[in-house]
Design an enzyme around this catalytic site. Sequence first.
Site, mmCIF file in Angstrom:
data_model
loop_
_atom_site.group_PDB
_atom_site.id
_atom_site.type_symbol
_atom_site.label_atom_id
_atom_site.label_comp_id
_atom_site.label_asym_id
_atom_site.label_seq_id
_atom_site.Cartn_x
_atom_site.Cartn_y
_atom_site.Cartn_z
ATOM 1 N N SER A 150 0.740 -1.072 0.041
ATOM 2 C CA SER A 150 0.074 -0.015 -0.157
ATOM 3 C C SER A 150 0.983 1.237 -0.236
ATOM 4 C CB SER A 150 -0.765 -0.060 1.303
ATOM 5 O OG SER A 150 -1.277 1.150 1.345
ATOM 6 N N TYR A 163 -3.177 -0.367 10.181
ATOM 7 C CA TYR A 163 -3.129 -0.706 8.696
ATOM 8 C C TYR A 163 -1.784 -0.203 8.136
ATOM 9 C CZ TYR A 163 -4.341 -0.779 3.796
ATOM 10 O OH TYR A 163 -4.413 -1.122 2.514
#
Length: 259
Positions: A150, A163
């Site tokens: 990500s 996250y």
Amino acid sequence: MKVDPDNSVLARFSLDGKRALVTGASRGIGQAIAIGLAQAGASVAVSARTKTGLDETLAKIPGGVAIAMDVSDIGACREGVAAAAQALGGLDILINNAGIEQTCPSLDVDEALWDRILDTNLKGAFFCAQAAAKVMQQGKKGGSILNMCSLTSEVGVPTAVPYGSSKSGLLGMTRALSAEWAPLGIRVNSLGPGYFRTALTDVFYENADWSAAMLTKIPLQRFGQLDDLVGAAIFLSSDAASYVTGIYMPVDGGYLASI
């Protein structure tokens, strides 16, 4: 001049004869990559928490195999990878895509939220990779593992600490495993999707002000489409990338390059 795909560089991008498992393939990025791998010639197994959640994906992958697997459960990771390998007759490609995201102010993060995100995004990815590597090692042909990282693997995002921690850890895992498993012929790489609208991230794009502000930060001046990720995934999974391991490839419209 007509190009002969069996006698050209294009043949190295083909996945004919390859056997792939894509986790988290019921929708979004995982579904798009699974379909792309199949279109490139691979035999594909797809996984999600329940088989019924994979009906839409399987409808687009003739001959696809559905595997029920909750990647936050280590035993399920091992059993799911083994089931995929058995159904396909081996395993050459693993796409570690399964993941969850939940924003929360860091002062309000509790242990349950932390564990839920890290167990799925990082622990699950490792044990799926471990199980896949054992199968690939047995085949003595090596293989390719692709971890879905990500932008938060590289940049800090407020209210996304669990996250971001999981995705930063996934990038570190990618690099460490690539070095350790290279002698086995197993390549380990990662993709870093930029801003893609999926069911997981839809809540952000519903905010018009947020969307407008984000577009100003993306040099290509658009959000990503799922097809934008498929070519990169096929390349890194194919023999065209046989000398590529340990990389993080952003697919972000130039976002990281511009900050």
